[in-house]
Write an enzyme that holds these catalytic residues in place. Structure first.
Site, PDB file in Angstrom:
ATOM      1  N   HIS A   1       0.887  -1.273   0.039  1.00 51.88           N
ATOM      2  CA  HIS A   1       0.015   0.059   0.168  1.00 51.88           C
ATOM      3  C   HIS A   1       0.803   1.282  -0.067  1.00 51.88           C
ATOM      4  O   HIS A   1       1.938   1.432   0.456  1.00 51.88           O
ATOM      5  CB  HIS A   1      -0.894  -0.036   1.251  1.00 51.88           C
TER       6      HIS A   1
ATOM      7  N   ASP B   1      -6.840  -6.508  -1.545  1.00 51.20           N
ATOM      8  CA  ASP B   1      -5.446  -6.571  -1.788  1.00 51.20           C
ATOM      9  C   ASP B   1      -5.241  -7.678  -3.138  1.00 51.20           C
ATOM     10  O   ASP B   1      -4.242  -7.486  -3.774  1.00 51.20           O
ATOM     11  CB  ASP B   1      -4.556  -6.959  -0.991  1.00 51.20           C
TER      12      ASP B   1
END
Length: 181
Positions: free
Chosen positions: A62, A170
């Site tokens: 991230h 994700d």
């Protein structure tokens, strides 16, 4: 505290001075003045976060973009993780390279990840408590990510891929080549 340079410019492993005796141990987890001297930055942290995860949980990769970019100082309170930082800074000589550091409750190492990096970790122990400081507040609109198994990065997460526990969010992240940086 000492700062060890990594192969990525401005990304440091910090090792605290630990004072131990028959009672246990004591160490300073953070000292603003010493941190800025060691990293040669003027980073000021505004938020502390903590997560609990079980073995195989992979969080990341991230990052935040633009004015909401974040530097992080990460550590493990309990357990063992492989922590990964990927250089996403345009024009950097180490663009698209990564550093992986094992952070444990025993070694007490911390990783400083400057702005312009993607970050993620995987839990190698049965459970882990992970703590991190951010120098900017989270902004959902500025959030970005890169798929953990991007073949151009070729990150060795130290666990078999079928053992990893990755969030649905994700799992659909783009590759570095397709990411919005």
């Amino acid at each position: 505290m000492t700062a060890l340079e990594t192969k990525l410019k401005d990304c440091f492993i910090l090792e605290p001075k630990i004072f131990e005796d028959q009672r246990g141990y004591f160490f300073e987890t953070f000292n603003q003045k010493e941190f800025n001297q060691l990293t040669q930055t003027d980073t000021r942290f505004v938020q502390d976060n903590e997560s609990f995860s079980t073995k195989g949980v992979l969080r990341g990769l991230h990052y935040q973009t633009g004015e909401h970019a974040q530097a992080k100082l990460v550590r493990v309170i309990q357990g063992r993780v492989l922590d990964v930082a990927v250089d996403l800074r345009a024009g950097s000589p180490t663009f698209s390279q990564y550093v992986a550091v094992e952070l444990t409750e025993t070694n007490k190492k911390q990783l400083f990840i400057p702005r312009g990096f993607a970050h993620g970790f995987v839990v190698l122990s049965e459970t882990a408590i992970f703590s991190y400081k951010c120098d900017n507040f989270y902004n959902k609109e500025s959030e970005g990510g890169i798929i953990y198994n991007d073949p151009s990065l070729n990150i060795n997460w130290q666990l078999p891929e079928d053992f990893l526990i990755v969030s649905e969010k994700d799992l659909v992240l783009p590759t570095l080549e397709a990411a919005r940086l």
